[in-house]
Motif scaffolding. Structure first.
Motif, PDB file in Angstrom:
ATOM      1  N   VAL A  33       0.843  -1.198   0.000  1.00 25.99           N
ATOM      2  CA  VAL A  33       0.000   0.000   0.000  1.00 25.99           C
ATOM      3  C   VAL A  33       0.878   1.247   0.000  1.00 25.99           C
ATOM      4  O   VAL A  33       0.638   2.200  -0.759  1.00 25.99           O
ATOM      5  CB  VAL A  33      -0.948   0.003   1.225  1.00 25.99           C
ATOM      6  N   ALA A  34       1.922   1.248   0.821  1.00 25.36           N
ATOM      7  CA  ALA A  34       2.817   2.400   0.888  1.00 25.36           C
ATOM      8  C   ALA A  34       3.545   2.611  -0.436  1.00 25.36           C
ATOM      9  O   ALA A  34       3.714   3.754  -0.881  1.00 25.36           O
ATOM     10  CB  ALA A  34       3.826   2.216   2.015  1.00 25.36           C
ATOM     11  N   ALA A  35       3.976   1.546  -1.083  1.00 23.09           N
ATOM     12  CA  ALA A  35       4.667   1.667  -2.365  1.00 23.09           C
ATOM     13  C   ALA A  35       3.726   2.231  -3.426  1.00 23.09           C
ATOM     14  O   ALA A  35       4.131   3.096  -4.226  1.00 23.09           O
ATOM     15  CB  ALA A  35       5.212   0.310  -2.795  1.00 23.09           C
ATOM     16  N   GLU A  36       2.489   1.775  -3.441  1.00 26.92           N
ATOM     17  CA  GLU A  36       1.513   2.289  -4.408  1.00 26.92           C
ATOM     18  C   GLU A  36       1.227   3.767  -4.152  1.00 26.92           C
ATOM     19  O   GLU A  36       1.170   4.568  -5.088  1.00 26.92           O
ATOM     20  CB  GLU A  36       0.211   1.489  -4.336  1.00 26.92           C
ATOM     21  N   ARG A  37       1.073   4.143  -2.892  1.00 27.68           N
ATOM     22  CA  ARG A  37       0.835   5.549  -2.567  1.00 27.68           C
ATOM     23  C   ARG A  37       2.027   6.410  -2.970  1.00 27.68           C
ATOM     24  O   ARG A  37       1.855   7.525  -3.452  1.00 27.68           O
ATOM     25  CB  ARG A  37       0.557   5.713  -1.080  1.00 27.68           C
ATOM     26  N   ARG A  38       3.243   5.886  -2.773  1.00 26.59           N
ATOM     27  CA  ARG A  38       4.428   6.651  -3.164  1.00 26.59           C
ATOM     28  C   ARG A  38       4.489   6.820  -4.679  1.00 26.59           C
ATOM     29  O   ARG A  38       4.813   7.907  -5.175  1.00 26.59           O
ATOM     30  CB  ARG A  38       5.697   5.978  -2.669  1.00 26.59           C
ATOM     31  N   ARG A  39       4.178   5.766  -5.431  1.00 24.57           N
ATOM     32  CA  ARG A  39       4.167   5.884  -6.890  1.00 24.57           C
ATOM     33  C   ARG A  39       3.152   6.940  -7.342  1.00 24.57           C
ATOM     34  O   ARG A  39       3.440   7.746  -8.226  1.00 24.57           O
ATOM     35  CB  ARG A  39       3.867   4.535  -7.536  1.00 24.57           C
ATOM     36  N   GLU A  40       1.980   6.931  -6.735  1.00 22.59           N
ATOM     37  CA  GLU A  40       0.962   7.922  -7.081  1.00 22.59           C
ATOM     38  C   GLU A  40       1.427   9.322  -6.713  1.00 22.59           C
ATOM     39  O   GLU A  40       1.217  10.276  -7.469  1.00 22.59           O
ATOM     40  CB  GLU A  40      -0.350   7.595  -6.378  1.00 22.59           C
ATOM     41  N   TRP A  41       2.062   9.459  -5.545  1.00 19.05           N
ATOM     42  CA  TRP A  41       2.550  10.760  -5.105  1.00 19.05           C
ATOM     43  C   TRP A  41       3.640  11.267  -6.044  1.00 19.05           C
ATOM     44  O   TRP A  41       3.641  12.435  -6.436  1.00 19.05           O
ATOM     45  CB  TRP A  41       3.092  10.652  -3.679  1.00 19.05           C
ATOM     46  N   GLU A  42       4.569  10.391  -6.414  1.00 23.11           N
ATOM     47  CA  GLU A  42       5.646  10.789  -7.314  1.00 23.11           C
ATOM     48  C   GLU A  42       5.105  11.187  -8.683  1.00 23.11           C
ATOM     49  O   GLU A  42       5.638  12.093  -9.322  1.00 23.11           O
ATOM     50  CB  GLU A  42       6.668   9.666  -7.457  1.00 23.11           C
ATOM     51  N   ALA A  43       4.056  10.534  -9.135  1.00 27.63           N
ATOM     52  CA  ALA A  43       3.466  10.869 -10.425  1.00 27.63           C
ATOM     53  C   ALA A  43       2.830  12.258 -10.397  1.00 27.63           C
ATOM     54  O   ALA A  43       2.777  12.933 -11.420  1.00 27.63           O
ATOM     55  CB  ALA A  43       2.430   9.826 -10.813  1.00 27.63           C
ATOM     56  N   ARG A  44       2.353  12.689  -9.233  1.00 24.69           N
ATOM     57  CA  ARG A  44       1.715  13.998  -9.118  1.00 24.69           C
ATOM     58  C   ARG A  44       2.723  15.129  -8.929  1.00 24.69           C
ATOM     59  O   ARG A  44       2.356  16.291  -9.061  1.00 24.69           O
ATOM     60  CB  ARG A  44       0.748  14.015  -7.939  1.00 24.69           C
ATOM     61  N   GLN A  45       3.979  14.821  -8.586  1.00 22.11           N
ATOM     62  CA  GLN A  45       4.960  15.862  -8.309  1.00 22.11           C
ATOM     63  C   GLN A  45       5.472  16.474  -9.604  1.00 22.11           C
ATOM     64  O   GLN A  45       5.650  15.788 -10.601  1.00 22.11           O
ATOM     65  CB  GLN A  45       6.144  15.289  -7.518  1.00 22.11           C
ATOM     66  N   PRO A  46       5.729  17.788  -9.573  1.00 16.59           N
ATOM     67  CA  PRO A  46       6.324  18.415 -10.763  1.00 16.59           C
ATOM     68  C   PRO A  46       7.759  17.931 -10.946  1.00 16.59           C
ATOM     69  O   PRO A  46       8.378  17.421 -10.005  1.00 16.59           O
ATOM     70  CB  PRO A  46       6.287  19.906 -10.432  1.00 16.59           C
ATOM     71  N   GLU A  47       8.271  18.095 -12.143  1.00 20.57           N
ATOM     72  CA  GLU A  47       9.636  17.665 -12.403  1.00 20.57           C
ATOM     73  C   GLU A  47      10.610  18.494 -11.583  1.00 20.57           C
ATOM     74  O   GLU A  47      10.344  19.638 -11.238  1.00 20.57           O
ATOM     75  CB  GLU A  47       9.963  17.815 -13.886  1.00 20.57           C
ATOM     76  N   TYR A  48      11.759  17.920 -11.320  1.00 16.62           N
ATOM     77  CA  TYR A  48      12.792  18.609 -10.568  1.00 16.62           C
ATOM     78  C   TYR A  48      13.333  19.769 -11.406  1.00 16.62           C
ATOM     79  O   TYR A  48      13.668  19.600 -12.570  1.00 16.62           O
ATOM     80  CB  TYR A  48      13.909  17.627 -10.236  1.00 16.62           C
ATOM     81  N   HIS A  49      13.413  20.919 -10.810  1.00 15.87           N
ATOM     82  CA  HIS A  49      13.879  22.107 -11.519  1.00 15.87           C
ATOM     83  C   HIS A  49      15.263  22.493 -11.020  1.00 15.87           C
ATOM     84  O   HIS A  49      15.512  23.631 -10.665  1.00 15.87           O
ATOM     85  CB  HIS A  49      12.903  23.272 -11.344  1.00 15.87           C
ATOM     86  N   GLY A  50      16.164  21.550 -11.010  1.00 20.29           N
ATOM     87  CA  GLY A  50      17.520  21.800 -10.540  1.00 20.29           C
ATOM     88  C   GLY A  50      18.383  22.399 -11.631  1.00 20.29           C
ATOM     89  O   GLY A  50      17.925  22.814 -12.685  1.00 20.29           O
ATOM     90  N   VAL A  51      19.653  22.416 -11.352  1.00 21.41           N
ATOM     91  CA  VAL A  51      20.617  22.985 -12.282  1.00 21.41           C
ATOM     92  C   VAL A  51      20.828  22.013 -13.437  1.00 21.41           C
ATOM     93  O   VAL A  51      21.127  20.846 -13.231  1.00 21.41           O
ATOM     94  CB  VAL A  51      21.955  23.254 -11.557  1.00 21.41           C
ATOM     95  N   ASP A  52      20.657  22.488 -14.668  1.00 24.79           N
ATOM     96  CA  ASP A  52      20.923  21.675 -15.848  1.00 24.79           C
ATOM     97  C   ASP A  52      22.414  21.696 -16.128  1.00 24.79           C
ATOM     98  O   ASP A  52      23.163  22.517 -15.598  1.00 24.79           O
ATOM     99  CB  ASP A  52      20.154  22.217 -17.049  1.00 24.79           C
ATOM    100  N   ASP A  53      22.846  20.825 -17.029  1.00 26.43           N
ATOM    101  CA  ASP A  53      24.263  20.756 -17.361  1.00 26.43           C
ATOM    102  C   ASP A  53      24.768  22.073 -17.945  1.00 26.43           C
ATOM    103  O   ASP A  53      25.870  22.514 -17.656  1.00 26.43           O
ATOM    104  CB  ASP A  53      24.532  19.615 -18.342  1.00 26.43           C
ATOM    105  N   HIS A  54      23.977  22.714 -18.780  1.00 24.55           N
ATOM    106  CA  HIS A  54      24.440  23.963 -19.381  1.00 24.55           C
ATOM    107  C   HIS A  54      24.444  25.105 -18.373  1.00 24.55           C
ATOM    108  O   HIS A  54      25.166  26.072 -18.534  1.00 24.55           O
ATOM    109  CB  HIS A  54      23.611  24.304 -20.616  1.00 24.55           C
ATOM    110  N   ASP A  55      23.656  25.017 -17.317  1.00 26.97           N
ATOM    111  CA  ASP A  55      23.673  26.024 -16.261  1.00 26.97           C
ATOM    112  C   ASP A  55      24.810  25.802 -15.279  1.00 26.97           C
ATOM    113  O   ASP A  55      25.216  26.720 -14.593  1.00 26.97           O
ATOM    114  CB  ASP A  55      22.349  26.019 -15.490  1.00 26.97           C
ATOM    115  N   ALA A  56      25.317  24.579 -15.202  1.00 22.65           N
ATOM    116  CA  ALA A  56      26.359  24.278 -14.239  1.00 22.65           C
ATOM    117  C   ALA A  56      27.623  25.072 -14.521  1.00 22.65           C
ATOM    118  O   ALA A  56      28.338  25.468 -13.607  1.00 22.65           O
ATOM    119  CB  ALA A  56      26.667  22.774 -14.248  1.00 22.65           C
TER     120      ALA A  56
END
Length: 62
Positions: A33-56
């Motif tokens: 149940v916890a794994a399924e909830r985590r998969r659903e939660w991860e699917a709802r999260q926006p993509e990570y907006h970290g530093v890209d390679d060209h910004d590094a």
């Protein structure tokens, strides 16, 4: 009086053992149940907006 105390401790030990066994039996289903909830939660999260390679490179001016 001592018999009542010993009986009470025995009941508490028996309850603890029963709870441990029941928890162990249900642990797999709760993990699923916890794994399924985590998969659903991860699917709802926006993509990570970290530093890209060209910004590094711009951060490494120092």
């Amino acid at each position: 009086m001592i018999a009542v105390i010993v009986a009470g401790v025995g009941v508490m030990v028996a309850i603890a053992i029963a709870v441990g066994i029941i928890d162990n039996v249900h642990a797999r289903s709760w993990r699923e149940v916890a794994a399924e909830r985590r998969r659903e939660w991860e699917a709802r999260q926006p993509e990570y907006h970290g530093v890209d390679d060209h910004d590094a490179e711009s951060w490494d001016e120092g």
